[in-house]
Scaffold this motif. Structure first.
Motif, short mmCIF file in Angstrom:
data_model
loop_
_atom_site.label_atom_id
_atom_site.label_comp_id
_atom_site.label_asym_id
_atom_site.label_seq_id
_atom_site.Cartn_x
_atom_site.Cartn_y
_atom_site.Cartn_z
N ALA A 1 0.64 -1.21 0.32
CA ALA A 1 -0.24 0.24 -0.19
C ALA A 1 1.00 1.43 0.04
O ALA A 1 0.36 2.42 -0.65
N ASP A 2 2.04 0.95 0.68
CA ASP A 2 2.72 2.58 0.89
C ASP A 2 3.72 2.69 -0.55
O ASP A 2 3.80 3.64 -0.43
N ARG A 3 3.24 1.56 -1.37
CA ARG A 3 4.62 1.56 -2.26
C ARG A 3 3.85 1.84 -3.14
O ARG A 3 4.15 3.21 -4.51
N ILE A 4 2.15 2.00 -3.38
CA ILE A 4 1.82 2.48 -5.08
C ILE A 4 1.05 3.35 -4.11
O ILE A 4 0.75 4.64 -5.34
N ALA A 5 0.77 3.94 -2.90
CA ALA A 5 -0.07 5.43 -2.56
C ALA A 5 1.04 7.00 -3.37
O ALA A 5 -0.11 6.95 -4.26
N PRO A 6 2.57 6.74 -3.58
CA PRO A 6 2.17 8.26 -5.01
C PRO A 6 1.87 8.21 -5.95
O PRO A 6 1.29 9.00 -6.19
N THR A 7 1.24 7.13 -6.59
CA THR A 7 0.37 6.81 -7.96
C THR A 7 -1.16 7.24 -7.44
O THR A 7 -2.04 7.59 -8.53
N GLY A 8 -0.99 7.94 -6.35
CA GLY A 8 -3.30 8.17 -6.55
C GLY A 8 -3.79 6.54 -6.27
O GLY A 8 -4.92 6.42 -6.25
N ALA A 9 -3.62 5.63 -6.72
CA ALA A 9 -4.35 4.35 -6.70
C ALA A 9 -4.07 4.11 -4.77
O ALA A 9 -3.47 5.02 -4.15
N ARG A 10 -5.08 3.23 -4.87
CA ARG A 10 -5.30 2.28 -3.15
C ARG A 10 -5.23 1.28 -3.40
O ARG A 10 -5.54 0.58 -3.76
N LEU A 11 -4.73 0.16 -2.40
CA LEU A 11 -4.82 -1.18 -2.20
C LEU A 11 -6.09 -1.28 -1.10
O LEU A 11 -6.37 -0.80 -0.63
N ALA A 12 -6.49 -2.97 -1.49
CA ALA A 12 -7.12 -3.63 -0.68
C ALA A 12 -6.54 -4.98 -0.68
O ALA A 12 -6.02 -5.67 -1.60
N TRP A 13 -6.80 -5.67 -0.09
CA TRP A 13 -6.57 -7.19 0.16
C TRP A 13 -7.65 -8.08 -0.03
O TRP A 13 -8.19 -8.28 1.12
N ASN A 14 -7.85 -8.68 -0.34
CA ASN A 14 -9.12 -9.55 -1.40
C ASN A 14 -8.72 -11.26 -1.22
O ASN A 14 -8.65 -11.96 -2.43
N PRO A 15 -7.91 -11.70 0.23
CA PRO A 15 -7.55 -13.18 -0.33
C PRO A 15 -8.49 -13.85 -0.45
O PRO A 15 -10.10 -13.71 -0.80
N GLU A 16 -8.48 -14.98 -1.59
CA GLU A 16 -8.97 -16.18 -2.07
C GLU A 16 -9.11 -17.49 -1.41
O GLU A 16 -8.05 -17.24 -1.05
N PHE A 17 -10.63 -18.47 -1.78
CA PHE A 17 -10.39 -19.26 -0.64
C PHE A 17 -10.94 -20.30 -1.80
O PHE A 17 -10.90 -21.54 -1.02
N LEU A 18 -10.96 -20.23 -2.98
CA LEU A 18 -11.55 -21.30 -3.80
C LEU A 18 -10.10 -22.76 -3.82
O LEU A 18 -9.58 -22.38 -3.58
N ARG A 19 -11.44 -23.91 -4.56
CA ARG A 19 -10.83 -25.30 -3.70
C ARG A 19 -10.27 -25.03 -5.32
O ARG A 19 -11.05 -25.20 -6.27
N GLU A 20 -8.98 -25.80 -5.83
CA GLU A 20 -9.11 -26.58 -7.20
C GLU A 20 -9.83 -27.62 -7.19
O GLU A 20 -10.71 -28.25 -6.34
N GLY A 21 -10.66 -27.64 -8.50
CA GLY A 21 -11.64 -28.91 -9.02
C GLY A 21 -12.72 -28.30 -8.46
O GLY A 21 -13.99 -28.79 -8.89
#
Ligand SMILES: NC(=O)c1ccc[n+]([C@@H]2O[C@H](COP(=O)([O-])OP(=O)(O)OC[C@H]3O[C@@H](n4cnc5c(N)ncnc54)[C@H](O)[C@@H]3O)[C@@H](O)[C@H]2O)c1
Ligand SMILES: O=c1ccn([C@@H]2O[C@H](COP(=O)(O)OP(=O)(O)O[C@H]3O[C@H](CO)[C@@H](O)[C@H](O)[C@H]3O)[C@@H](O)[C@H]2O)c(=O)[nH]1
Length: 437
Positions: free
Chosen positions: A131-151
């Motif tokens: 988030a700190d790394r992308i902040a200067p671009t004006g973009a924002r970060l979210a963390w949206n973990p994935e729980f899918l199972r293969e198959g």
């Protein structure tokens, strides 16, 4: 809405196709030219039920594109990051090289209002750093973990148990952007939980740690059952009827593999050590060790049967880490083949979908195209992955295709009484042997 997905592997390709199916103009970006070429033609680069139809629909409708040019993310409302976070060579920690490279490559193309949504599984603390790394671009970060199972990846993506959003304190705009993306799914009543970055990162790794622990718990019971002549399957059925325990994820056998649980519990333990909590998560080392011991145990059982019948040829059924997948990353079944080969045994294997992936991972292995070819000439049969095709085998027919009269069932999945009636001795993991009738 315009969506981009960076990284089009087992997670990202499904996510991109799912986004297009929800009606968004979607671009998938990957550095692997060959993978992108296949995806452009609407062909999945791996086996996943339901994905071919979803991909083809998106590509044919023109709402789903694939590229190696990251500049094509410019103008996207939400950019999902789904690149790999494998185990670092020579360490238990996660390799964040791909995540860092993906974020660096995005920086010139991000602008005010873009939301970068991380889906990769990362060590706690990574999201804040990014988030700190992308902040200067004006973009924002979210963390949206994935729980899918293969198959079940398509179904799990479009109808998940829950959606988790990690956001910076008070970032309502990031929440609103993800709510807009998932509007169709949320409208069906799916739970959505908003929390800090660190909590979201921990939700993901703790879920996998819990699942791995549940599997190793039942496999520890299998070890005890083997010594005292108990049946771990009956034990699982009995304790699983207690709703507080639950029967799911209590299948004893060869244990867990794949591109997630093994490396995620190791990375979690490594991160805990960095945080001064190595002792807190020390039990995950045991979980890992119990899990790996099952592979040796299976090889030992096959070896013992070979010695008993005076042969050295094994017919192996199943190579993928689980059914309905061609994934052989950290596959228990493939590891058993490796151990047996190291012991000088001759293994001939069949898997309905993992022929290519297993061949790349273990070029020395003799992989054939059918059950019949795998069992022909074998002295002992072994089952490493519980594909439906193997569960539906008629043992009376198999008995006509092979001289083997013993099957070592590494997933405790065959109907032992039926196989015994057809003349096979059935050896399970954590269950008493069933002699041929
Ligand atoms: N596979 C699953 O079932 C699953 C489920 C939930 C979470 N996850 C997590 O999702 C992440 C991805 O897992 P996966 O199984 O899809 O891995 P994968 O190896 O199948 O796919 C990763 C893809 O990212 C691409 N890539 C690497 N660097 C890139 C870059 N700089 N730009 C664009 N593309 C790049 C690779 O070429 C590859 O195609 C991991 O963190 C994993 O732990 C996976
Ligand atoms: O009772 C059980 C259940 C599973 N397994 C094994 O455990 C492994 C993992 O199975 P599963 O969890 O179904 O597959 P994955 O696709 O690896 O999914 C796990 O890893 C993903 C990546 O993080 C998460 O998103 C999922 O929620 C999590 O279930 C496989 O080798 C299975 O054979 C058992 O041995 N016994």
């Amino acid at each position: 809405m315009r969506i981009a997905v960076i990284g089009c592997g087992y997670l990202g390709a499904v996510h991109a196709a799912a986004m297009a199916s929800l009606g968004y103009d979607t671009v998938g970006v990957d550095v692997d030219e060959a993978k992108v070429e296949r995806l452009r033609r609407g062909e999945p680069p791996f086996f996943e039920p339901g994905l071919p139809e979803l991909l083809r629909a998106g590509v044919d409708a023109g709402s789903l594109r694939f590229t190696t040019d990251v500049a094509e993310v410019a103008g996207s409302d939400v950019v999902f990051v789904a690149v790999g976070t494998p185990q670092l060579a020579g360490s238990d920690a996660a390799d964040l090289t791909f995540v860092d490279a993906a974020i660096e490559s995005l920086l010139p193309h991000l602008g005010e209002g873009t939301v970068v949504a991380g889906k990769s599984t990362v060590p706690v603390g990574t999201a804040q750093r990014l988030a700190d790394r992308i902040a200067p671009t004006g973009a924002r970060l979210a963390w949206n973990p994935e729980f899918l199972r293969e198959g079940f990846a398509v179904q799990d993506t479009l109808a998940p148990d829950r959606l988790v959003y990690g956001v910076a304190e008070g970032d309502g705009a990031a929440v609103a952007a993800l709510d807009a993306v998932y509007a169709t799914i949320l409208a069906r009543g799916t739970e959505r939980l908003v929390m800090r970055f660190a909590t979201a990162e921990l939700v993901k790794v703790s879920a996998n740690a819990f699942l791995a622990t549940k599997i190793s718990f039942i496999n520890a019971m299998a070890e005890i059952a083997e010594t005292v002549g108990a049946d771990v399957t009956q034990l699982a059925d009995a304790i699983g009827l207690d709703a507080r325990i639950g029967r799911r994820f209590l299948n004893a056998g060869l244990g867990f593999g794949g591109g997630c649980l093994p490396k995620d519990i190791r990375a979690f333990q490594a991160r805990a050590e960095e945080l001064g909590h190595g002792h807190t998560l020390g039990f995950l080392r045991e979980v890992d060790e119990i899990n790996l011991r099952r592979r040796d145990r299976m090889a030992q059982l096959v070896d013992a049967e070979l010695a008993r019948v005076g042969g050295d040829r094994v017919g192996m059924l199943g190579l993928a880490f689980k059914p309905n997948s061609d994934d052989v990353r950290d596959s228990p079944a493939l590891d058993v083949c490796r151990i047996l080969e190291q012991r000088g045994r001759v293994v001939r294997a069949y898997d309905p979908e993992a022929r290519e992936t297993a061949g790349r991972s273990m070029p020395s292995l003799d992989i054939v195209g059918s059950v019949e070819d795998a069992v022909r000439g074998a002295d002992v049969l072994a089952l490493g992955t519980e594909w439906q095709e193997f569960r539906e085998l008629d043992p009376v027919v198999v008995a006509t295709q092979t001289d083997a009269r013993v099957v070592v069932d590494g997933r405790n999945t065959l109907d032992a009484a039926r196989w015994a009636a057809a003349g096979f001795k059935v050896v399970g993991l954590g269950r008493p042997e069933v002699e041929a009738a």
